[in-house]
Design a protein around this motif. Structure first.
Motif, PDB file in Angstrom:
ATOM      1  N   ASP A 178      20.315  13.420  42.202  1.00  0.00           N
ATOM      2  CA  ASP A 178      21.523  14.157  42.577  1.00  0.00           C
ATOM      3  C   ASP A 178      22.748  13.331  42.181  1.00  0.00           C
ATOM      4  N   ARG A 235      25.954  13.573  43.383  1.00  0.00           N
ATOM      5  CA  ARG A 235      26.856  13.196  44.482  1.00  0.00           C
ATOM      6  C   ARG A 235      26.058  12.891  45.744  1.00  0.00           C
ATOM      7  N   SER A 239      27.350   7.323  43.828  1.00  0.00           N
ATOM      8  CA  SER A 239      27.171   8.476  42.944  1.00  0.00           C
ATOM      9  C   SER A 239      25.990   8.223  42.021  1.00  0.00           C
ATOM     10  N   THR A 272      23.314  18.690  39.821  1.00  0.00           N
ATOM     11  CA  THR A 272      24.592  18.735  40.519  1.00  0.00           C
ATOM     12  C   THR A 272      25.056  20.164  40.740  1.00  0.00           C
ATOM     13  N   GLY A 273      25.746  20.350  41.840  1.00  0.00           N
ATOM     14  CA  GLY A 273      26.396  21.626  42.099  1.00  0.00           C
ATOM     15  C   GLY A 273      27.874  21.542  41.822  1.00  0.00           C
ATOM     16  N   HIS A 274      28.326  20.379  41.393  1.00  0.00           N
ATOM     17  CA  HIS A 274      29.761  20.140  41.187  1.00  0.00           C
ATOM     18  C   HIS A 274      30.037  19.641  39.772  1.00  0.00           C
ATOM     19  N   GLY A 275      29.159  19.941  38.866  1.00  0.00           N
ATOM     20  CA  GLY A 275      29.263  19.350  37.534  1.00  0.00           C
ATOM     21  C   GLY A 275      30.465  19.840  36.756  1.00  0.00           C
ATOM     22  N   ASP A 276      30.974  18.955  35.924  1.00  0.00           N
ATOM     23  CA  ASP A 276      32.021  19.335  34.993  1.00  0.00           C
ATOM     24  C   ASP A 276      31.745  18.643  33.665  1.00  0.00           C
ATOM     25  N   SER A 307      29.150  15.338  32.783  1.00  0.00           N
ATOM     26  CA  SER A 307      27.928  15.508  31.997  1.00  0.00           C
ATOM     27  C   SER A 307      27.977  14.677  30.716  1.00  0.00           C
ATOM     28  N   LEU A 350      22.768  22.075  36.267  1.00  0.00           N
ATOM     29  CA  LEU A 350      23.657  22.553  37.325  1.00  0.00           C
ATOM     30  C   LEU A 350      22.880  23.383  38.339  1.00  0.00           C
ATOM     31  N   LYS A 351      23.120  23.113  39.627  1.00  0.00           N
ATOM     32  CA  LYS A 351      22.511  23.923  40.686  1.00  0.00           C
ATOM     33  C   LYS A 351      23.286  25.238  40.813  1.00  0.00           C
TER      34      LYS A 351
END
Length: 216
Positions: free
Chosen positions: A56, A58, A63, A84-88, A92, A105-106
């Protein structure tokens, strides 16, 4: 390494995610070990066979990207699949540049994760095979006498037997004996093979292999 069961390490601070991944991976036959934090992972014993980490990005302690950097500093080259559910995009890109096997991405499709794990484990199998071959090469080299090592290095530089003899003050026949012993101990099938080994050991330069066809 042959036949060793691959291991998938899951590191996620969310118990539901961690347990879900553990259940999924065990259902398809993977040996899975789950951890709530990178710290717990580092405190555990690890498999010597092929492995990868599902990580994960985060987490409270550190991290995933920082943990990736820490593993690199430790010289632990295990493939990592980031979740991650917060990826940008910058996140990446940083992960992939640092050698991540995949960045998902989740929510993600289970098959996408399983495909990424399969590829990551194959990457690690290749790494372990290369590592084992390197260890074996150094072990064979360690059985050579100092003179055999010297002759091997000169052969790899492209010198003929008579040139080596003049270089180190031996007869050509003696050089042939040392070269033959070096090839036998290194299990080299040809002079070109011996040069390749010398190159892998750092005994030669980039041009040595160009001279191989002329050596007999």
């Amino acid at each position: 390494m042959q036949g060793q069961q691959p291991t998938v390490y899951v590191i996620d601070d969310d118990p539901s995610v961690r347990d879900g991944l553990d259940s999924l991976l065990r259902s398809v036959g993977y040996d899975t070990r789950a951890f709530a934090s990178p710290r717990n992972f580092l405190a555990s014993s690890r498999s010597e066979g092929p492995a990868c980490i599902v990580l994960d990005v985060r987490m409270p302690d550190a991290s995933g990207l920082d943990f990736q950097d820490e593993l690199a500093r430790m010289g632990y080259a295990i493939p990592i699949i980031f979740l991650t559910g917060h990826g940008d995009v910058p996140m990446s890109v940083r992960a992939m540049k640092a050698g991540a096997a995949e960045f998902l991405l989740k929510p993600f499709r289970e098959q996408d994760l399983l495909d990424a794990i399969r590829q990551a484990l194959e990457i690690d199998r290749i790494r372990l095979r290369k590592q084992a071959a390197e260890v074996d090469l150094h072990e064979r080299f360690s059985t050579l006498t100092p003179r055999e090592r010297e002759v091997m290095a000169l052969v790899a530089r492209g010198l003929l037997n008579k040139q080596i003899a003049a270089e180190i003050g031996l007869s050509e026949i003696t050089v042939k004996v040392h070269r033959g012993q070096a090839m036998r101990k290194m299990r080299a099938d040809s002079v070109a093979d011996l040069i390749r080994m010398a190159d892998n050991l750092g005994l030669t330069n980039d041009k040595a292999s160009d001279t191989a066809p002329g050596l007999r």
